[in-house]
Scaffold this motif. Structure first.
Motif, PDB file in Angstrom:
ATOM      1  N   TYR A  38      48.448  51.098  51.173  1.00 57.18           N
ATOM      2  CA  TYR A  38      47.053  52.914  50.825  1.00 57.18           C
ATOM      3  C   TYR A  38      46.446  52.423  51.916  1.00 57.18           C
ATOM      4  CZ  TYR A  38      43.968  48.447  51.966  1.00 57.18           C
ATOM      5  OH  TYR A  38      43.204  47.234  52.403  1.00 57.18           O
ATOM      6  N   LEU A  39      45.716  53.956  52.914  1.00 54.92           N
ATOM      7  CA  LEU A  39      45.092  55.288  53.165  1.00 54.92           C
ATOM      8  C   LEU A  39      43.611  55.061  53.082  1.00 54.92           C
ATOM      9  CD1 LEU A  39      45.141  55.687  55.642  1.00 54.92           C
ATOM     10  CD2 LEU A  39      45.513  58.419  54.443  1.00 54.92           C
ATOM     11  N   SER A  40      42.842  54.519  53.299  1.00 59.72           N
ATOM     12  CA  SER A  40      41.255  54.198  53.371  1.00 59.72           C
ATOM     13  C   SER A  40      40.616  55.019  54.647  1.00 59.72           C
ATOM     14  CB  SER A  40      40.934  52.741  53.098  1.00 59.72           C
ATOM     15  OG  SER A  40      39.173  52.459  52.164  1.00 59.72           O
ATOM     16  N   LEU A  84      45.015  52.241  57.422  1.00 58.24           N
ATOM     17  CA  LEU A  84      46.056  52.323  57.250  1.00 58.24           C
ATOM     18  C   LEU A  84      46.526  50.803  56.955  1.00 58.24           C
ATOM     19  CD1 LEU A  84      48.589  53.510  55.945  1.00 58.24           C
ATOM     20  CD2 LEU A  84      49.378  54.199  58.578  1.00 58.24           C
ATOM     21  N   LYS A  85      47.310  50.994  55.100  1.00 60.25           N
ATOM     22  CA  LYS A  85      47.434  49.405  55.239  1.00 60.25           C
ATOM     23  C   LYS A  85      48.560  49.931  54.924  1.00 60.25           C
ATOM     24  CE  LYS A  85      47.494  44.897  54.660  1.00 60.25           C
ATOM     25  NZ  LYS A  85      48.784  44.746  53.979  1.00 60.25           N
ATOM     26  N   HIS A  86      49.851  49.682  55.512  1.00 61.44           N
ATOM     27  CA  HIS A  86      51.642  49.600  54.651  1.00 61.44           C
ATOM     28  C   HIS A  86      52.131  48.162  54.759  1.00 61.44           C
ATOM     29  CE1 HIS A  86      54.917  51.231  53.724  1.00 61.44           C
ATOM     30  NE2 HIS A  86      55.364  50.778  54.624  1.00 61.44           N
ATOM     31  N   ARG A  87      52.477  47.009  53.674  1.00 59.89           N
ATOM     32  CA  ARG A  87      53.146  45.523  53.897  1.00 59.89           C
ATOM     33  C   ARG A  87      52.653  45.050  54.788  1.00 59.89           C
ATOM     34  NH1 ARG A  87      58.753  46.833  51.966  1.00 59.89           N
ATOM     35  NH2 ARG A  87      59.050  48.872  50.842  1.00 59.89           N
ATOM     36  N   ASN A  88      52.962  44.562  55.994  1.00 59.65           N
ATOM     37  CA  ASN A  88      52.946  43.606  56.820  1.00 59.65           C
ATOM     38  C   ASN A  88      52.232  44.500  58.263  1.00 59.65           C
ATOM     39  OD1 ASN A  88      53.729  41.147  55.326  1.00 59.65           O
ATOM     40  ND2 ASN A  88      55.699  41.379  56.676  1.00 59.65           N
ATOM     41  N   PHE A  89      51.839  45.526  57.780  1.00 58.81           N
ATOM     42  CA  PHE A  89      51.217  46.524  59.129  1.00 58.81           C
ATOM     43  C   PHE A  89      49.900  47.189  58.739  1.00 58.81           C
ATOM     44  CE2 PHE A  89      49.987  50.554  61.534  1.00 58.81           C
ATOM     45  CZ  PHE A  89      50.109  49.881  62.831  1.00 58.81           C
ATOM     46  N   TYR A  90      48.750  47.107  60.142  1.00 59.78           N
ATOM     47  CA  TYR A  90      47.290  47.720  59.429  1.00 59.78           C
ATOM     48  C   TYR A  90      46.996  48.231  61.148  1.00 59.78           C
ATOM     49  CZ  TYR A  90      44.977  44.148  61.893  1.00 59.78           C
ATOM     50  OH  TYR A  90      44.354  43.432  62.513  1.00 59.78           O
TER      51      TYR A  90
END
Length: 213
Positions: A38-40, A84-90
């Motif tokens: 997600y994008l916050s 930004l949070k995507h799978r195992n990366f932020y």
């Protein structure tokens, strides 16, 4: 949508600051297959109240105009950020306080102090080593106007998704050892000890930090 309140009270010497901020965030999913992607966006706004009581000092000169001075100053400010949070990366970027407010003005001495705008940039990644072991490297950069660059480099080992052991290095300042225990999905506790490596080591034996989340 997320909403919250942030209230802080901090005292250093004769200076005491109380802050009250309202917070708002909005999250946008970026993957239908992964709910953790997600994008916050975040926004905060509120007030800072600073009180400086010079009268508690032991003045060498009783006629010193500072001897009875009590300085009060209230200002408002706001900040924003994106995460930004995507799978195992932020990764995230934020400006907590956007306005460069004047926080102290000693008109008798033509002297003043102002807040300097600063920026946070952070990123991290979770690497699965085995079924029960994960490595979590991360970094945090702090960029402040008219100040040197500062950053933290961190590495945590997570065992069985319950116990976290790690260390952190802060540029020209300290080395930190940390421990974290996740009781369940919604509750975890932590402890860290800060070993001072800068010139402050002459006055500080280190810092204990406790966390309850």
């Amino acid at each position: 949508v997320g909403v919250g309140v942030l209230a802080t009270s901090d005292q250093i010497g004769i200076h005491k600051e109380n802050n009250l901020y309202l917070l708002y965030s909005y999250r946008i999913p970026i993957s239908r297959q992964n709910k953790n992607s997600y994008l916050s966006f975040g926004l905060q706004g509120g007030f800072n109240n600073l009180r400086s009581d010079f009268s508690v000092l032991n003045a060498r000169d009783p006629n010193d105009p500072f001897a009875t001075l009590v300085e009060r100053n209230m200002t408002w400010n706001f900040g924003s950020g994106v995460f930004l949070k995507h799978r195992n990366f932020y990764a995230g970027f934020s400006i907590p306080y956007i306005l460069n407010n004047k926080v102290m003005s000693l008109e008798s001495f033509a002297s003043s102090a102002k807040q300097s705008r600063y920026y946070y940039l952070t990123a991290g990644y979770t690497k699965k080593i085995s079924q029960h072991v994960k490595l979590v490297p991360s970094a945090l950069f702090r960029i402040q106007e008219r100040a040197p660059l500062s950053f933290d480099a961190n590495l945590t080992t997570v065992l069985y998704d319950v116990v976290g052991l790690g260390f952190s290095y802060r540029l020209n300042d300290s080395v930190v050892g940390l421990f974290e225990l996740q009781i369940n999905e919604n509750f975890h506790v932590g402890y860290a000890y800060d070993f001072t490596t800068s010139d402050l080591v002459r006055f500080s034996n280190g810092t204990h930090e406790l966390m309850l989340n």
